[in-house]
Design a protein around this motif. Structure first.
Motif, short mmCIF file in Angstrom:
data_model
loop_
_atom_site.label_atom_id
_atom_site.label_comp_id
_atom_site.label_asym_id
_atom_site.label_seq_id
_atom_site.Cartn_x
_atom_site.Cartn_y
_atom_site.Cartn_z
N PRO A 92 -2.34 -4.57 -1.87
CA PRO A 92 -1.98 -4.16 -0.50
C PRO A 92 -2.69 -5.02 0.54
O PRO A 92 -3.78 -5.55 0.30
N GLN A 96 -2.82 -1.99 5.49
CA GLN A 96 -2.48 -0.80 4.70
C GLN A 96 -3.74 -0.07 4.24
O GLN A 96 -3.78 1.17 4.23
N ILE A 97 -4.78 -0.85 3.87
CA ILE A 97 -6.04 -0.22 3.42
C ILE A 97 -6.71 0.49 4.59
O ILE A 97 -7.24 1.60 4.45
N ARG A 100 -4.98 3.76 5.25
CA ARG A 100 -5.36 4.77 4.25
C ARG A 100 -6.77 5.33 4.55
O ARG A 100 -7.00 6.54 4.41
N LEU A 117 -10.75 -0.68 -1.50
CA LEU A 117 -9.81 -1.26 -2.45
C LEU A 117 -10.38 -1.23 -3.87
O LEU A 117 -9.68 -0.85 -4.82
N ASP A 120 -10.26 2.36 -5.27
CA ASP A 120 -8.92 2.77 -5.68
C ASP A 120 -8.47 2.05 -6.94
O ASP A 120 -7.82 2.63 -7.82
N TYR A 170 -0.34 1.84 -3.41
CA TYR A 170 -0.14 1.71 -1.96
C TYR A 170 1.33 1.41 -1.65
O TYR A 170 1.67 0.65 -0.75
#
Length: 591
Positions: A92, A96-97, A100, A117, A120, A170
């Motif tokens: 991702p 996007q991170i 989140r 990251l 996850d 993601y």
């Protein structure tokens, strides 16, 4: 030839009137492409080290050596890591991170995206086995390496992906495949070979041919280290020093840059010389340092130990983040003192540094293209030769005038004192332009400097016989008597150390005739590029002349002779005028 009880073998080029069809292939020739583009096959080749040996006995000796065994261990360890890892792509994007993070915590702290990251990724991939390490691409963040404890765990994750059992990550479909390991290129290839290639330097010289000063300044800018790279080096030193002290806090380690990188004389492919010092009355074991570098320091790889004659043992490693090779010595106080002396000399005039860099580059192209690294003067030797020339011409003063030295410094029972306050010295005359300095250097070492009797030194004009006699008073536990050689350059502090004791007679003769050829080209008004490269043949000779050619010089000579015979001796190894000059010079030295 006999010179100071040393026997030299003279190599001559002969025209062989044998046709290629009658010539037998050499059993010891190397498998590589020469100037003719034809491949030479070698029976005795170590694929692990990429080393060509002349015979089976030499290959067996190589296979039992420390360097070969270390390379085998590194290869096996690298392959094991690769088998235990998977490559994960299509990660991702940063936005996007962050989204989140805001969704889960209500805020986003800058710099925490990488940690999120990794967390996850660990949650997803730990379902298939225990994870040893997660390495995320720091430049773009578009891929990562997941390394498991065992190869079987990596195979389970790969088979699950191939079976289509992975859920979107993601909202994106990950791309997972086996990890492949590629060889890390030598440093001079990592740092844009094209910028340092001889052909591109010639193009710069031709671009501003009407203005020699401007042209040579452009060349200097192309070969010297940029300010951005210098900052990268400083950040890398600081980062590695912090990581070492975090894992070995008892020793209070300090990493200090010395050598050409600290004197602003380094070229773009130069290594970074580091002096590592520890706290008072503390002794760091080298094995502990190597262990921490391999296991705890981010981005560090290819850690190995190499011997350094006269200096001890160097710990060398590659910092992948800054693409820099580090050479670490324990408490190299003499190296730091030499660096301080050179910096004092260079503070007189900014043109001196540019002049020395150009001479160092010239030496690497014209000598490095023909002789192996161990047979030509080092960059530091050339620096001392340049300073010696400037002192003999009255452009620089004597930095060892005892009455003007305010602080006396002893290192290993050696007097390392010199004048640090240049305001106490008389103002030297103008050193002139860069072309004038180059012309003076070539004229001095081509015609005025007597290699048979004189010594290039920063202290005074010395004869070899005088240095041999005075070296007997130097502390015997540090260096033996001065080793005479065809070219003698004296270390400014260790007066018994000849910096060019390894330089061969053939190289000295070739160097002297190239200096004469360069002066002749300048006096005739020849184009700029012929000043620096007029004495060597071939269409290109990269800055990698200092590089590690793993084959012996004898093998390269044999290969060149083979190629000359195949071409009917139409292409000379060097210009005819220079070849005649070498023959005449050898006869003069014999006389």
């Amino acid at each position: 030839q006999h010179y100071k009880s040393i026997t030299f073998i003279e190599l001559r080029m002969v025209n062989m009137e044998t046709s290629p069809s009658n010539k037998k292939p050499s059993p010891t020739s190397k498998k590589q492409k020469g100037r003719t583009g034809k491949e030479h096959v070698s029976k005795f080749h170590c694929t692990t080290c990429n080393v060509h040996c002349p015979n089976e006995t030499t290959l067996q000796q190589h296979n039992t050596g420390k360097k070969h065994n270390a390379n085998v261990d590194n290869t096996q360890r690298r392959d094991k890591h690769a088998m235990s890892s998977v490559f994960v792509g299509n990660l991702p994007k940063l936005a996007q991170i962050r989204a989140r993070l805001v969704e889960e915590t209500g805020s986003c702290v800058e710099g925490k995206e990488n940690d999120k990251l990794k967390s996850d990724l660990n949650t997803v991939f730990s379902a298939y086995g225990e994870i040893a390490k997660i390495i995320v691409d720091k430049k773009h963040g578009s891929y990562c390496i997941i390394e498991y404890k065992t190869p079987s765990m990596a195979q389970v994750a790969l088979s699950e992906y191939q079976a289509g059992k992975f859920q979107p990550f993601y909202g994106k479909k990950l791309q997972i495949k086996s990890r492949t390991v590629t060889e890390i290129k030598p440093l001079h290839q990592i740092i844009t070979e094209s910028e340092l290639d001889k052909d591109n330097i010639v193009a710069l010289l031709e671009e501003a041919e009407d203005d020699p000063i401007c042209a040579l300044n452009m060349v200097d800018a192309a070969i010297s280290v940029s300010d951005k790279v210098k900052r990268t080096h400083q950040e890398a030193c600081s980062r590695i020093q912090t990581q070492l002290n975090e894992n070995l806090p008892f020793y209070s380690m300090v990493l200090s840059v010395y050598g050409s990188a600290a004197t602003n004389l380094a070229l773009r492919d130069s290594d970074l010389d580091i002096s590592l010092t520890v706290g008072k009355d503390k002794r760091l074991d080298r094995d502990d340092l190597i262990r921490v570098l391999k296991e705890k320091c981010t981005g560090v790889s290819h850690v190995h130990v190499i011997p350094a004659p006269g200096q001890g043992t160097i710990t060398r490693f590659l910092d992948g983040i800054s693409n820099t090779m580090f050479d670490v010595l324990f408490s190299n106080r003499l190296g730091v003192a030499n660096t301080a002396l050179i910096n004092t000399v260079l503070s007189y005039d900014g043109r001196i540094a540019r002049f020395i860099r150009l001479v160092v580059y010239w030496r690497r192209v014209v000598l490095g293209a023909r002789f192996p690294k161990q047979c030509i003067p080092s960059s530091y030797s050339i620096t001392i030769m340049c300073i010696h020339f400037l002192q003999q011409k009255g452009f620089l003063p004597d930095f060892f005038q005892t009455p003007l030295i305010t602080e006396h410094k002893m290192i290993y029972d050696l007097d390392c004192s010199f004048i640090t306050d240049i305001s106490k010295l008389p103002t030297p005359p103008d050193v002139g332009s860069i072309p004038e300095l180059l012309s003076g250097f070539w004229s001095y070492y081509g015609s005025e400097f007597n290699v048979e009797t004189q010594v290039a030194s920063m202290r005074s004009v010395l004869k070899k016989s005088e240095v041999e006699e005075t070296s007997k008073d130097t502390p015997h536990h540090y260096v033996t008597l001065f080793k005479t050689s065809p070219l003698a350059v004296q270390d400014p502090f260790v007066l018994t150390h000849n910096l060019t004791h390894n330089v061969t007679l053939e190289c000295v003769v070739f160097f002297r005739d190239l200096c004469r050829s360069a002066c002749s080209n300048m006096s005739k008004g020849a184009p700029l590029y012929t000043w620096m490269f007029g004495g060597i043949a071939g269409n290109s000779a990269s800055l990698g002349g200092d590089g590690a050619s793993t084959s012996s010089h004898q093998d390269s000579v044999e290969m060149e002779e083979e190629e000359e015979e195949e071409e009917g001796n139409k292409t000379p190894v060097w210009d005819e005028s220079v070849a005649v000059g070498n023959k005449r010079s050898v006869e003069e030295m014999e006389h």
